[in-house]
Design a protein around this motif. Structure first.
Motif, PDB file in Angstrom:
ATOM      1  N   TYR A 189      -8.667  12.347  -8.778  1.00 49.62           N
ATOM      2  CA  TYR A 189      -9.537  11.262  -8.352  1.00 49.62           C
ATOM      3  C   TYR A 189     -10.286  11.546  -7.072  1.00 49.62           C
ATOM      4  O   TYR A 189     -11.111  10.778  -6.671  1.00 49.62           O
ATOM      5  CB  TYR A 189      -8.727   9.988  -8.174  1.00 49.62           C
ATOM      6  CG  TYR A 189      -8.079   9.606  -9.446  1.00 49.62           C
ATOM      7  CD1 TYR A 189      -8.833   9.062 -10.482  1.00 49.62           C
ATOM      8  CD2 TYR A 189      -6.737   9.837  -9.649  1.00 49.62           C
ATOM      9  CE1 TYR A 189      -8.262   8.739 -11.673  1.00 49.62           C
ATOM     10  CE2 TYR A 189      -6.144   9.519 -10.849  1.00 49.62           C
ATOM     11  CZ  TYR A 189      -6.911   8.969 -11.859  1.00 49.62           C
ATOM     12  OH  TYR A 189      -6.336   8.665 -13.045  1.00 49.62           O
ATOM     13  N   LEU A 190      -9.956  12.611  -6.403  1.00 48.80           N
ATOM     14  CA  LEU A 190     -10.571  12.828  -5.114  1.00 48.80           C
ATOM     15  C   LEU A 190     -11.399  14.097  -5.085  1.00 48.80           C
ATOM     16  O   LEU A 190     -11.064  15.053  -4.421  1.00 48.80           O
ATOM     17  CB  LEU A 190      -9.496  12.888  -4.029  1.00 48.80           C
ATOM     18  CG  LEU A 190      -8.887  11.543  -3.681  1.00 48.80           C
ATOM     19  CD1 LEU A 190      -7.823  11.705  -2.625  1.00 48.80           C
ATOM     20  CD2 LEU A 190      -9.954  10.589  -3.187  1.00 48.80           C
ATOM     21  N   VAL A 191     -12.450  14.103  -5.853  1.00 48.16           N
ATOM     22  CA  VAL A 191     -13.355  15.228  -5.805  1.00 48.16           C
ATOM     23  C   VAL A 191     -14.488  14.802  -4.907  1.00 48.16           C
ATOM     24  O   VAL A 191     -15.139  13.798  -5.145  1.00 48.16           O
ATOM     25  CB  VAL A 191     -13.885  15.554  -7.203  1.00 48.16           C
ATOM     26  CG1 VAL A 191     -14.892  16.683  -7.116  1.00 48.16           C
ATOM     27  CG2 VAL A 191     -12.744  15.936  -8.119  1.00 48.16           C
ATOM     28  N   ARG A 192     -14.690  15.523  -3.818  1.00 55.05           N
ATOM     29  CA  ARG A 192     -15.740  15.076  -2.903  1.00 55.05           C
ATOM     30  C   ARG A 192     -16.631  16.219  -2.486  1.00 55.05           C
ATOM     31  O   ARG A 192     -16.198  17.344  -2.281  1.00 55.05           O
ATOM     32  CB  ARG A 192     -15.114  14.354  -1.717  1.00 55.05           C
ATOM     33  CG  ARG A 192     -14.949  15.169  -0.471  1.00 55.05           C
ATOM     34  CD  ARG A 192     -14.231  14.377   0.573  1.00 55.05           C
ATOM     35  NE  ARG A 192     -15.159  13.611   1.383  1.00 55.05           N
ATOM     36  CZ  ARG A 192     -14.894  13.247   2.644  1.00 55.05           C
ATOM     37  NH1 ARG A 192     -13.759  13.538   3.190  1.00 55.05           N
ATOM     38  NH2 ARG A 192     -15.755  12.585   3.337  1.00 55.05           N
ATOM     39  N   ASN A 217      -4.068  13.716   3.965  1.00 53.08           N
ATOM     40  CA  ASN A 217      -5.471  13.367   3.786  1.00 53.08           C
ATOM     41  C   ASN A 217      -6.208  13.114   5.081  1.00 53.08           C
ATOM     42  O   ASN A 217      -7.367  12.763   5.072  1.00 53.08           O
ATOM     43  CB  ASN A 217      -5.606  12.166   2.873  1.00 53.08           C
ATOM     44  CG  ASN A 217      -5.246  12.546   1.462  1.00 53.08           C
ATOM     45  OD1 ASN A 217      -5.525  13.664   1.033  1.00 53.08           O
ATOM     46  ND2 ASN A 217      -4.601  11.652   0.744  1.00 53.08           N
ATOM     47  N   LEU A 227       2.345   6.147  -7.162  1.00 49.58           N
ATOM     48  CA  LEU A 227       1.259   6.863  -7.838  1.00 49.58           C
ATOM     49  C   LEU A 227       1.401   8.365  -7.636  1.00 49.58           C
ATOM     50  O   LEU A 227       1.179   9.146  -8.554  1.00 49.58           O
ATOM     51  CB  LEU A 227      -0.099   6.392  -7.324  1.00 49.58           C
ATOM     52  CG  LEU A 227      -0.459   4.939  -7.657  1.00 49.58           C
ATOM     53  CD1 LEU A 227      -1.797   4.561  -7.049  1.00 49.58           C
ATOM     54  CD2 LEU A 227      -0.478   4.706  -9.155  1.00 49.58           C
ATOM     55  N   ARG A 243      -8.465  14.027   8.080  1.00 46.65           N
ATOM     56  CA  ARG A 243      -9.549  14.996   8.011  1.00 46.65           C
ATOM     57  C   ARG A 243      -9.630  15.814   9.285  1.00 46.65           C
ATOM     58  O   ARG A 243      -9.410  15.294  10.371  1.00 46.65           O
ATOM     59  CB  ARG A 243     -10.876  14.270   7.804  1.00 46.65           C
ATOM     60  CG  ARG A 243     -10.902  13.411   6.569  1.00 46.65           C
ATOM     61  CD  ARG A 243     -11.209  14.270   5.379  1.00 46.65           C
ATOM     62  NE  ARG A 243     -10.669  13.652   4.180  1.00 46.65           N
ATOM     63  CZ  ARG A 243     -10.812  14.166   2.972  1.00 46.65           C
ATOM     64  NH1 ARG A 243     -11.450  15.295   2.807  1.00 46.65           N
ATOM     65  NH2 ARG A 243     -10.297  13.569   1.939  1.00 46.65           N
ATOM     66  N   ARG A 258       1.285   3.853  -3.079  1.00 47.29           N
ATOM     67  CA  ARG A 258       0.879   5.259  -2.948  1.00 47.29           C
ATOM     68  C   ARG A 258       1.993   6.193  -3.365  1.00 47.29           C
ATOM     69  O   ARG A 258       1.761   7.197  -4.046  1.00 47.29           O
ATOM     70  CB  ARG A 258       0.474   5.553  -1.504  1.00 47.29           C
ATOM     71  CG  ARG A 258      -0.960   5.187  -1.236  1.00 47.29           C
ATOM     72  CD  ARG A 258      -1.257   5.091   0.219  1.00 47.29           C
ATOM     73  NE  ARG A 258      -0.984   6.305   0.948  1.00 47.29           N
ATOM     74  CZ  ARG A 258      -1.448   6.518   2.160  1.00 47.29           C
ATOM     75  NH1 ARG A 258      -2.214   5.622   2.747  1.00 47.29           N
ATOM     76  NH2 ARG A 258      -1.160   7.620   2.785  1.00 47.29           N
ATOM     77  N   ARG A 270       0.808  -1.218   0.000  1.00 49.12           N
ATOM     78  CA  ARG A 270       0.000   0.000   0.000  1.00 49.12           C
ATOM     79  C   ARG A 270       0.848   1.277   0.000  1.00 49.12           C
ATOM     80  O   ARG A 270       0.646   2.158  -0.834  1.00 49.12           O
ATOM     81  CB  ARG A 270      -0.877  -0.069   1.253  1.00 49.12           C
ATOM     82  CG  ARG A 270      -1.821   1.054   1.459  1.00 49.12           C
ATOM     83  CD  ARG A 270      -2.463   0.868   2.823  1.00 49.12           C
ATOM     84  NE  ARG A 270      -2.384   2.122   3.520  1.00 49.12           N
ATOM     85  CZ  ARG A 270      -3.456   2.733   4.030  1.00 49.12           C
ATOM     86  NH1 ARG A 270      -4.626   2.176   3.975  1.00 49.12           N
ATOM     87  NH2 ARG A 270      -3.324   3.890   4.607  1.00 49.12           N
TER      88      ARG A 270
END
Lengths: 175, 310
Positions: free
Chosen positions: B218-221, B268, B61, B270, B58, B54
């Motif tokens: 990829y991380l539109v929230r 990332n 990427l 929160r 990461r 993992r």
């Protein structure tokens, strides 16, 4: 609520031994290995626990289940290492791998590099939904429910995406 | 390997992840056919390898996505250089590049600036931020750094468009905030609606009480935000709901005038909560308390890491 002290766990182990053995034989297909792993379960529960256990039976199964996967991984890794080693000796190293020293560390590093490269290239071929679900769940560490919330889809939608992702990755890693 | 067997094995894998797993049922399924075991082995092994790799994955990427990500979001800010130049007041200065008629508004870490444009658009520019009025056209704006709160008078004949990174926000009469960092874009709406379109074709419509945070392709929230928390910096506080730490720290960097680096694995995490801005100097200490973080000075930068980390 099951007891969480070692003695309680031992009693629990005795009560579920037969059931665990049956599970392990079904899981490994090898009665001798199943007995070995059962021994390991026994050793594992005798080491002190950090937290109370809510469901002792499920706890024992989970330990056994994880030990099976540990062994599987060990065996597969050993095979990969040997293959890399043979490739180097016979000059069939895959492009991009660096034939250098063949000590355990260097081989481990090569297995790691190779696995990461395979995963990354498989990820690039995933359908976008599956890729995003995989990244959120496996790389960002969100639960299925959180992934569902973020992607605006149902939990079963997330499970479907993850199933697609895992099938792609299985092929990339093991074929 | 048979697809159907793999699908069965996958549903068992997902079922076993829960606390109420049916271990007897699983045993019986394995006993029914030796191929079940093989299918399950392969998927369990795949999952194990993914879990072990993992972090490496990461990193790989992130490294390959970096050039693209930089294009998606803000240009590298001139913290330091820009601030050292020390504009005494926020002023509209004609830029030398994108076009002779552009008007640039820029603030330093201790300043805010109120901009009134023709047509009734009013903008509050937050500290360390930069807004460009393209070709002096009051409906074509670009936020190139930091945060701004927009209050647009409703006029159906005229559409306001704000570019931020590789997104365009458009609107005909609302109140909303846009925040741009090197790695992210956040938009919060306090009144009305806005439309957001990415250069890659993604689009979203946001209503009052909604926010959108884009961290990379990829991380539109989308999530919620209290309408009076949108642009809350104007009242001296920063209010976050489930915001990535990278975004929070970029804000603190703007208010304190310090360059702050966050360990990548923390970006990332929160954060939800309220920080009082004050003079900007205590923000990082307050965040560190709330989030169990530690920080240390490294030359002219501050590095933030998990508390207890070396």
């Amino acid at each position: 609520m099951e007891p969480d002290d070692v003695q309680g766990l031992e009693a629990l182990y005795d009560a579920h031994r037969a059931e665990l053995l049956r599970f392990l034989i079904a899981r490994t297909g090898d009665p001798a290995e199943a007995e070995d792993i059962l021994q390991d379960v026994w050793i594992k529960i005798r080491s002190p626990m950090g937290r109370p256990i809510a469901n002792g039976r499920a706890y024992l199964h989970r330990i056994a289940h994880n030990l099976v996967i540990d062994r599987l991984r060990q065996r597969q890794r050993q095979m990969r290492r040997e293959r890399l080693w043979t490739d180097q000796r016979t000059g069939h190293a895959e492009p991009g791998t660096e034939p250098a020293d063949t000590s355990g560390n260097a081989e481990d590093a090569m297995v790691e590099r190779e696995e990461i490269a395979r995963l990354a290239s498989a990820l690039a071929t995933l359908p976008p939904g599956a890729r995003r679900a995989f990244e959120l769940h496996k790389l960002e560490g969100l639960s299925h429910a959180e992934v569902a919330g973020r992607m605006g889809i149902s939990k079963s939608g997330v499970e479907k995406h993850m199933a697609v992702a895992m099938k792609y990755l299985r092929r990339a890693l093991l074929d | 390997m048979d697809e159907k067997l793999l699908d069965e094995a996958l549903s068992w894998q997902q079922a076993l992840a829960g606390d109420d797993a049916d271990w007897n049922g699983f045993t019986r399924w394995l006993e029914a056919d030796p191929r079940h075991r093989q299918a399950f082995d392969e998927l369990a092994l795949t999952e194990r390898i993914v879990d072990e790799r993992r972090d490496g994955l990461r990193r790989l990427l992130a490294a390959t996505a970096a050039p693209e990500r930089r294009r998606w979001f803000a240009r590298r800010p001139l913290l330091g250089a820009g601030l050292a130049a020390g504009l005494a007041l926020a002023v509209g200065i004609p830029a030398l590049w994108p076009g002779p008629a552009d008007i640039v508004y820029a603030t330093t870490s201790g300043q805010t600036h109120k901009i009134a444009l023709a047509g009734g658009t009013s903008i509050d520019l937050a500290p360390s931020s930069r807004l460009v009025v393209k070709g002096s056209d009051p409906t074509a704006l670009e936020l190139t750094r930091g945060e701004a709160f927009f209050s647009v008078v409703h006029d159906p004949r005229r559409m306001l468009s704000i570019r931020a990174g590789n997104f365009a926000v458009s609107d005909i009469g609302t109140k909303f905030a846009v925040n741009l960092t090197e790695e992210s874009l956040s938009i919060g709406v306090s009144e009305g609606h806005v439309a957001v379109a990415g250069d890659d074709g993604q689009s979203a419509r946001l209503a009052a009480g909604e926010q959108l945070i884009a961290q990379n392709a990829y991380l539109v929230r989308k999530s919620t935000i209290a309408t009076n928390d949108v642009g809350s910096w104007r009242l001296g506080r920063l209010v976050y709901n489930d915001a990535p730490l990278g975004v929070v720290v970029a804000d603190i960097s703007r208010y304190s005038g310090k360059r702050i680096i966050v360990e990548p694995q923390l970006k990332n995490k929160r954060f939800s909560g309220v920080l009082a801005i004050g003079d900007g100097s205590k923000l990082l200490a307050n965040l560190a308390d709330l989030m169990a973080l530690s920080y240390r000075l490294e030359g002219d930068r501050i590095r933030v890491s998990a508390a207890g980390a070396r």
